[in-house]
Design a protein around this motif. Structure first.
Motif, PDB file in Angstrom:
ATOM      1  N   GLU A  54       0.730  -1.149  -0.038  1.00  0.00           N
ATOM      2  CA  GLU A  54       0.049  -0.003   0.169  1.00  0.00           C
ATOM      3  C   GLU A  54       0.799   1.237   0.110  1.00  0.00           C
ATOM      4  OE1 GLU A  54      -2.412  -3.514   1.513  1.00  0.00           O
ATOM      5  OE2 GLU A  54      -0.314  -2.601   2.127  1.00  0.00           O
ATOM      6  N   TRP A  55       2.135   1.150   0.292  1.00  0.00           N
ATOM      7  CA  TRP A  55       2.989   2.178   0.459  1.00  0.00           C
ATOM      8  C   TRP A  55       3.869   2.286  -1.026  1.00  0.00           C
ATOM      9  CZ3 TRP A  55       3.352   6.466   3.271  1.00  0.00           C
ATOM     10  CH2 TRP A  55       2.786   6.488   4.472  1.00  0.00           C
ATOM     11  N   SER A  56       3.360   1.489  -1.957  1.00  0.00           N
ATOM     12  CA  SER A  56       4.271   1.592  -3.265  1.00  0.00           C
ATOM     13  C   SER A  56       3.850   2.927  -3.966  1.00  0.00           C
ATOM     14  CB  SER A  56       4.018   0.421  -3.941  1.00  0.00           C
ATOM     15  OG  SER A  56       4.238   0.570  -5.302  1.00  0.00           O
ATOM     16  N   THR A  57       4.607   3.657  -4.741  1.00  0.00           N
ATOM     17  CA  THR A  57       4.160   4.871  -5.418  1.00  0.00           C
ATOM     18  C   THR A  57       3.108   4.469  -6.551  1.00  0.00           C
ATOM     19  OG1 THR A  57       6.079   4.385  -6.828  1.00  0.00           O
ATOM     20  CG2 THR A  57       6.384   5.857  -4.991  1.00  0.00           C
ATOM     21  N   ARG A 261       5.278   8.644 -14.888  1.00  0.00           N
ATOM     22  CA  ARG A 261       3.848   9.382 -15.012  1.00  0.00           C
ATOM     23  C   ARG A 261       2.796   9.036 -14.058  1.00  0.00           C
ATOM     24  NH1 ARG A 261       4.181   8.388 -19.732  1.00  0.00           N
ATOM     25  NH2 ARG A 261       2.875   6.682 -20.169  1.00  0.00           N
ATOM     26  N   GLU A 262       2.651   7.649 -13.881  1.00  0.00           N
ATOM     27  CA  GLU A 262       1.435   7.078 -13.148  1.00  0.00           C
ATOM     28  C   GLU A 262       1.699   7.374 -11.607  1.00  0.00           C
ATOM     29  OE1 GLU A 262      -0.773   3.820 -14.084  1.00  0.00           O
ATOM     30  OE2 GLU A 262      -0.260   3.672 -16.115  1.00  0.00           O
ATOM     31  N   ALA A 263       3.002   7.325 -11.209  1.00  0.00           N
ATOM     32  CA  ALA A 263       3.311   7.489  -9.804  1.00  0.00           C
ATOM     33  C   ALA A 263       2.957   9.066  -9.329  1.00  0.00           C
ATOM     34  CB  ALA A 263       4.683   7.270  -9.697  1.00  0.00           C
ATOM     35  N   LYS A 270      -0.526   9.965  -2.646  1.00  0.00           N
ATOM     36  CA  LYS A 270      -0.525  11.196  -2.042  1.00  0.00           C
ATOM     37  C   LYS A 270      -1.501  11.227  -0.715  1.00  0.00           C
ATOM     38  CE  LYS A 270      -0.134  13.576  -6.426  1.00  0.00           C
ATOM     39  NZ  LYS A 270      -0.984  14.231  -7.497  1.00  0.00           N
ATOM     40  N   SER A 271      -2.425  10.618  -0.590  1.00  0.00           N
ATOM     41  CA  SER A 271      -3.268  10.472   0.671  1.00  0.00           C
ATOM     42  C   SER A 271      -2.501   9.804   1.740  1.00  0.00           C
ATOM     43  CB  SER A 271      -4.547   9.601   0.227  1.00  0.00           C
ATOM     44  OG  SER A 271      -5.246   9.609   1.387  1.00  0.00           O
ATOM     45  N   MET A 272      -1.834   8.854   1.498  1.00  0.00           N
ATOM     46  CA  MET A 272      -0.878   8.086   2.539  1.00  0.00           C
ATOM     47  C   MET A 272       0.085   9.063   2.767  1.00  0.00           C
ATOM     48  SD  MET A 272      -1.546   4.872   2.702  1.00  0.00           S
ATOM     49  CE  MET A 272      -0.422   3.816   2.890  1.00  0.00           C
ATOM     50  N   LEU A 303       2.233  16.643   1.527  1.00  0.00           N
ATOM     51  CA  LEU A 303       2.301  16.538   3.010  1.00  0.00           C
ATOM     52  C   LEU A 303       1.174  17.169   3.744  1.00  0.00           C
ATOM     53  CD1 LEU A 303       6.056  17.196   3.529  1.00  0.00           C
ATOM     54  CD2 LEU A 303       4.895  14.898   3.176  1.00  0.00           C
ATOM     55  N   ILE A 304       0.357  17.857   2.957  1.00  0.00           N
ATOM     56  CA  ILE A 304      -0.783  18.616   3.674  1.00  0.00           C
ATOM     57  C   ILE A 304      -1.860  19.005   2.554  1.00  0.00           C
ATOM     58  CG2 ILE A 304      -0.199  20.855   3.123  1.00  0.00           C
ATOM     59  CD1 ILE A 304      -0.646  21.433   6.044  1.00  0.00           C
TER      60      ILE A 304
END
Length: 304
Positions: A54-57, A261-263, A270-272, A303-304
């Motif tokens: 789930e932390w993968s870009t 591009r997809e990352a 971004k939400s993570m 980050l915000i």
């Protein structure tokens, strides 16, 4: 007759010493030697991930859905190695800033001795990350040249709250993701051990960084506070955007251009990142370091 003229201990100095003493006691009771705690001998088992998927870009993208299970695991191993390499880069900056801060200060103070203890921890962490990245089968991932030069400038000019708040930013971001990784049985065991060691020992470093940030800000005027708020935000942007090197995709056998591009458009990742930094942003806001110019860079870094 000789007179003993000693420096009076103010209330704030006593509090600082008390905090440092508790951190030193904690370090004496709970610290690790990565050379003996981590299983370096067992060959890498490629049936495991290097980090929680789930932390993968790329997690949550169309490209991720197209990957085989083996490709996903290879990608997370490369990404974990890149994060470790970025950690080494910033820990080297951190050590230089802390050494400069305590230069010529009273070595008998507990705060001085705690700072040296933290530097010793960071040296062990850097060696641990380096060996971990190598065992994951990754090359030496380095930040791009501009980031390296900006880091060189930052470690030279940053002082006081700018140095300690930037340290806190890097440590907080890593802390949240590594807490997930160390509990995830899908992650290769030796990486889980590395993450556990880092989380335990960095919790003390974050406590120290928060206290030092508050202490230095108590003497900062409005102009200095605003200037340092921006400097910290720029440092945060450079650190976060350097965590995953674009070469991880090619080294995992993926189409690098499509993956990048997809990352970049990946709303899940971004939400993570935003959720991982909620506590950090609350702290920065509480000490007056979330100015409008600073917010621009935190938003750009997701980050915000």
């Amino acid at each position: 007759m000789a007179t003993n003229i000693s420096r009076p201990r103010t209330k704030s100095h006593t509090v600082e010493e008390s905090i440092a003493r508790r951190l030193l006691d904690s370090s004496a009771q709970l610290s690790y030697d990565p050379l003996t705690e981590v299983d370096w001998e067992t060959p890498l088992d490629e049936n495991f991930h290097g980090a929680s998927p789930e932390w993968s870009t790329l997690y949550g993208t169309r490209y991720w859905d197209e990957l085989t299970d083996a490709q996903r695991k290879a990608l997370t191993r490369q990404e974990a190695a890149s994060v470790a390499s970025t950690g080494i880069w910033f820990e080297m900056i951190l050590q230089q800033m802390v050494l400069r801060d305590i230069y010529a200060k009273d070595p008998t103070d507990d705060t001085f001795q705690w700072a040296l203890t933290e530097i010793a921890d960071e040296c062990r962490h850097s060696i641990m990350f380096a060996r971990g990245a190598k065992k994951l089968g990754a090359p030496a991932y380095r930040p791009h040249r501009l980031a390296v030069e900006l880091g060189r400038l930052f470690k030279t000019v940053a002082f006081g709250e700018a140095a300690y708040a930037a340290i806190l930013v890097a440590e907080e971001v890593l802390d949240v993701m590594q807490r997930d990784w160390m509990r995830d049985e899908r992650v290769v065991p030796f990486v889980r051990t590395i993450n556990n060691i880092h989380v335990v020992e960095e919790s003390r470093h974050m406590k120290f960084a928060r206290d030092e940030t508050r202490k230095h800000l108590a003497h900062a005027g409005r102009i200095r506070r605003r200037a340092h708020a921006l400097l910290i935000a720029v440092a945060a942007y450079v650190i976060v955007t350097s965590m995953v090197n674009r070469k991880v995709y090619a080294n995992a056998g993926l189409d690098e251009e499509r993956a990048v591009r997809e990352a970049r458009a990946n709303e899940h990742h971004k939400s993570m990142m935003r959720s991982s930094c909620s506590g950090l942003m609350a702290f920065l806001s509480s000490v007056g370091l979330l100015t409008k110019p600073a917010l621009f860079f935190y938003e750009r870094a997701n980050l915000i």
